[in-house]
Design a protein around this motif. Sequence first.
Motif, PDB file in Angstrom:
ATOM      1  N   LEU A   1      -2.207 -25.793  33.137  1.00 36.25           N
ATOM      2  CA  LEU A   1      -3.488 -25.120  33.282  1.00 36.25           C
ATOM      3  C   LEU A   1      -3.784 -24.773  34.736  1.00 36.25           C
ATOM      4  CD1 LEU A   1      -5.656 -27.420  30.968  1.00 36.25           C
ATOM      5  CD2 LEU A   1      -4.648 -25.192  30.380  1.00 36.25           C
ATOM      6  N   ASN A   2      -4.664 -23.804  34.930  1.00 33.75           N
ATOM      7  CA  ASN A   2      -5.192 -23.485  36.250  1.00 33.75           C
ATOM      8  C   ASN A   2      -6.604 -24.043  36.344  1.00 33.75           C
ATOM      9  OD1 ASN A   2      -5.978 -22.443  38.698  1.00 33.75           O
ATOM     10  ND2 ASN A   2      -6.257 -20.359  37.957  1.00 33.75           N
ATOM     11  N   SER A   3      -6.754 -25.176  37.017  1.00 30.77           N
ATOM     12  CA  SER A   3      -8.081 -25.791  37.154  1.00 30.77           C
ATOM     13  C   SER A   3      -8.814 -25.319  38.396  1.00 30.77           C
ATOM     14  CB  SER A   3      -7.937 -27.324  37.195  1.00 30.77           C
ATOM     15  OG  SER A   3      -7.191 -27.735  38.330  1.00 30.77           O
ATOM     16  N   ASP A   4      -8.201 -24.434  39.178  1.00 34.21           N
ATOM     17  CA  ASP A   4      -8.811 -23.959  40.423  1.00 34.21           C
ATOM     18  C   ASP A   4      -9.750 -22.791  40.147  1.00 34.21           C
ATOM     19  OD1 ASP A   4      -9.360 -23.666  43.131  1.00 34.21           O
ATOM     20  OD2 ASP A   4      -7.663 -22.312  43.437  1.00 34.21           O
ATOM     21  N   LEU A   5     -10.867 -23.100  39.546  1.00 36.20           N
ATOM     22  CA  LEU A   5     -11.823 -22.067  39.165  1.00 36.20           C
ATOM     23  C   LEU A   5     -12.317 -21.273  40.361  1.00 36.20           C
ATOM     24  CD1 LEU A   5     -13.654 -20.677  37.104  1.00 36.20           C
ATOM     25  CD2 LEU A   5     -15.271 -22.573  37.358  1.00 36.20           C
ATOM     26  N   GLY A   6     -12.531 -21.927  41.482  1.00 30.57           N
ATOM     27  CA  GLY A   6     -13.121 -21.267  42.645  1.00 30.57           C
ATOM     28  C   GLY A   6     -12.310 -20.096  43.168  1.00 30.57           C
TER      29      GLY A   6
ATOM     30  N   PRO B   1      -8.554 -33.512  38.764  1.00 30.53           N
ATOM     31  CA  PRO B   1      -8.714 -34.572  37.760  1.00 30.53           C
ATOM     32  C   PRO B   1     -10.136 -34.623  37.190  1.00 30.53           C
ATOM     33  CG  PRO B   1      -8.841 -35.519  39.951  1.00 30.53           C
ATOM     34  CD  PRO B   1      -8.570 -34.050  40.142  1.00 30.53           C
ATOM     35  N   PRO B   2     -10.279 -34.806  35.886  1.00 26.04           N
ATOM     36  CA  PRO B   2     -11.616 -34.978  35.311  1.00 26.04           C
ATOM     37  C   PRO B   2     -12.253 -36.306  35.708  1.00 26.04           C
ATOM     38  CG  PRO B   2     -10.013 -34.286  33.652  1.00 26.04           C
ATOM     39  CD  PRO B   2      -9.248 -34.699  34.856  1.00 26.04           C
ATOM     40  N   PHE B   3     -11.420 -37.322  35.979  1.00 27.32           N
ATOM     41  CA  PHE B   3     -11.910 -38.645  36.388  1.00 27.32           C
ATOM     42  C   PHE B   3     -11.224 -39.030  37.696  1.00 27.32           C
ATOM     43  CE2 PHE B   3     -12.065 -38.450  31.766  1.00 27.32           C
ATOM     44  CZ  PHE B   3     -13.371 -38.843  31.502  1.00 27.32           C
ATOM     45  N   THR B   4     -11.990 -39.601  38.622  1.00 24.92           N
ATOM     46  CA  THR B   4     -11.420 -40.006  39.899  1.00 24.92           C
ATOM     47  C   THR B   4     -12.106 -41.258  40.423  1.00 24.92           C
ATOM     48  OG1 THR B   4     -10.955 -39.348  42.181  1.00 24.92           O
ATOM     49  CG2 THR B   4     -12.978 -38.483  41.192  1.00 24.92           C
ATOM     50  N   ALA B   5     -11.331 -42.061  41.126  1.00 22.42           N
ATOM     51  CA  ALA B   5     -11.859 -43.266  41.771  1.00 22.42           C
ATOM     52  C   ALA B   5     -12.141 -43.036  43.249  1.00 22.42           C
ATOM     53  CB  ALA B   5     -10.870 -44.422  41.604  1.00 22.42           C
TER      54      ALA B   5
ATOM     55  N   HIS C   1      -4.677 -33.352  43.414  1.00 22.30           N
ATOM     56  CA  HIS C   1      -5.894 -33.085  44.191  1.00 22.30           C
ATOM     57  C   HIS C   1      -6.338 -34.287  45.014  1.00 22.30           C
ATOM     58  CE1 HIS C   1      -9.179 -30.556  45.340  1.00 22.30           C
ATOM     59  NE2 HIS C   1     -10.100 -31.309  44.792  1.00 22.30           N
ATOM     60  N   ASP C   2      -6.407 -35.467  44.403  1.00 21.77           N
ATOM     61  CA  ASP C   2      -6.711 -36.688  45.146  1.00 21.77           C
ATOM     62  C   ASP C   2      -5.394 -37.321  45.557  1.00 21.77           C
ATOM     63  OD1 ASP C   2      -9.348 -36.158  44.686  1.00 21.77           O
ATOM     64  OD2 ASP C   2      -9.569 -37.609  43.059  1.00 21.77           O
TER      65      ASP C   2
ATOM     66  N   GLN D   1     -16.510 -37.727  43.188  1.00 23.75           N
ATOM     67  CA  GLN D   1     -17.003 -38.016  41.838  1.00 23.75           C
ATOM     68  C   GLN D   1     -18.133 -37.099  41.385  1.00 23.75           C
ATOM     69  OE1 GLN D   1     -17.803 -42.265  41.969  1.00 23.75           O
ATOM     70  NE2 GLN D   1     -15.762 -42.741  41.190  1.00 23.75           N
ATOM     71  N   SER D   2     -18.796 -36.445  42.295  1.00 22.80           N
ATOM     72  CA  SER D   2     -19.857 -35.527  41.895  1.00 22.80           C
ATOM     73  C   SER D   2     -19.289 -34.117  41.753  1.00 22.80           C
ATOM     74  CB  SER D   2     -20.983 -35.524  42.928  1.00 22.80           C
ATOM     75  OG  SER D   2     -20.507 -35.114  44.198  1.00 22.80           O
ATOM     76  N   GLY D   3     -19.912 -33.321  40.935  1.00 20.25           N
ATOM     77  CA  GLY D   3     -19.459 -31.951  40.739  1.00 20.25           C
ATOM     78  C   GLY D   3     -18.287 -31.866  39.778  1.00 20.25           C
ATOM     79  N   ASN D   4     -17.465 -30.833  39.954  1.00 16.17           N
ATOM     80  CA  ASN D   4     -16.281 -30.614  39.122  1.00 16.17           C
ATOM     81  C   ASN D   4     -16.634 -30.487  37.645  1.00 16.17           C
ATOM     82  OD1 ASN D   4     -13.581 -30.064  39.040  1.00 16.17           O
ATOM     83  ND2 ASN D   4     -12.915 -32.200  39.064  1.00 16.17           N
ATOM     84  N   THR D   5     -17.811 -29.950  37.362  1.00 10.30           N
ATOM     85  CA  THR D   5     -18.296 -29.846  35.987  1.00 10.30           C
ATOM     86  C   THR D   5     -17.375 -29.049  35.062  1.00 10.30           C
ATOM     87  OG1 THR D   5     -20.570 -30.050  36.775  1.00 10.30           O
ATOM     88  CG2 THR D   5     -20.252 -29.148  34.557  1.00 10.30           C
ATOM     89  N   PRO D   6     -16.819 -27.907  35.495  1.00  6.92           N
ATOM     90  CA  PRO D   6     -15.947 -27.155  34.585  1.00  6.92           C
ATOM     91  C   PRO D   6     -14.749 -27.955  34.102  1.00  6.92           C
ATOM     92  CG  PRO D   6     -16.608 -25.779  36.431  1.00  6.92           C
ATOM     93  CD  PRO D   6     -17.040 -27.175  36.756  1.00  6.92           C
ATOM     94  N   VAL D   7     -14.119 -28.712  34.993  1.00  5.25           N
ATOM     95  CA  VAL D   7     -12.953 -29.510  34.596  1.00  5.25           C
ATOM     96  C   VAL D   7     -13.368 -30.628  33.646  1.00  5.25           C
ATOM     97  CG1 VAL D   7     -11.141 -31.058  35.449  1.00  5.25           C
ATOM     98  CG2 VAL D   7     -11.639 -28.934  36.672  1.00  5.25           C
TER      99      VAL D   7
END
Length: 353
Positions: free
Chosen positions: A201-206, A246-250, A280-281, A255-261
Amino acid sequence: MLRQAALILLLLCLPGRYSSFLFAEDKIVGGPYAVNVTGKSATIGWVVQSGEVKVGDARVVPVLRSEKVTMTGLKPGEPVKYTIPGGLTGTFKTAPAKPVAFEAVVFGDTRTRHDLHRKIVGAIEKINPDLVFHTGDLVTDGLDTEQWPRFFDIERTLLAKTAFYPVLGNHERNSRRFYEFFDVSTPYYSVDWGGAHFVLLNSDLGNSALSAQAREAFWSEQLRWLDEDLAKAQKAEFRFVVMHHPPFTAVKSRQSGNTPVKAMVPIFEKHRVTVVFSGHDHNYQHHLNNGVHYVVTGGGGAPLYPVDAPIEGTTIKVESTEHYVRLLCGPGSTKIEAIALDGRMLESFELKP
């Protein structure tokens, strides 16, 4: 006769599938590599430097062109050897049609600290995987022509003996170079391999489009395609997703934002995805949420990020270190191994269909 000779010369000079020789001043600075490998077809690519542009007194920018040839009529699950113009050789294996044991590697974020990137690639090369997935951020700036020859130089020997599947990261900037080099027509697609189904997938919406309206249209279409593709893949024993964000990150600052993913998560759960791999992380993370495993593998060379905010009830393992992830997949079982650059086993876990 002159017309016929001119036509032959024109075909030889056309880019892509008709190119079959190098001019005297050309040199290969990338590849060869195999992409879009399926059970019956594959594309062989390589990158040629045909000259350079001098900027000021010190800077030299290479003039690059992408060459490729697509082969069809191959047999599933068989090794293929090839030689490109210039005499460089490579090998890869086509995708098996039936559930069989195979080995893959997932890693990413190789954009900086090139000495560590080279060491990671050297470690991966030793295990000789059937296919390699890159979770994005291959280079620091995909629009900068100077950076691509360095990436290909570091990955040269690995790419020459495996099937390669990269996804776009934010640092690729949705560059046309990525599409040209890796023969990508749409930045999301899928492949079946020995009983497993992989979705890229292409998660780089921006960077996906210039206007907000176009970005929204792209994202909606990708989500629709993802839902349909996974629905068709329910007979596969294992379903894997590879993307950059990543949809989840430590990592607390992420941790804020990234709503589309995060909006993809219900689709992953609906279609019982086995593992979602991302980058990404710049660290290793393993999360489990509603039956879906989320593995962050961004330890390919970029500066490390701290894992300072594990998610209670979701995070299983985190470590900030250079690493890659090994996927040992076979009928009825998949084993995931996260291996640090120094050879330590960060984590190992086994999954059933």
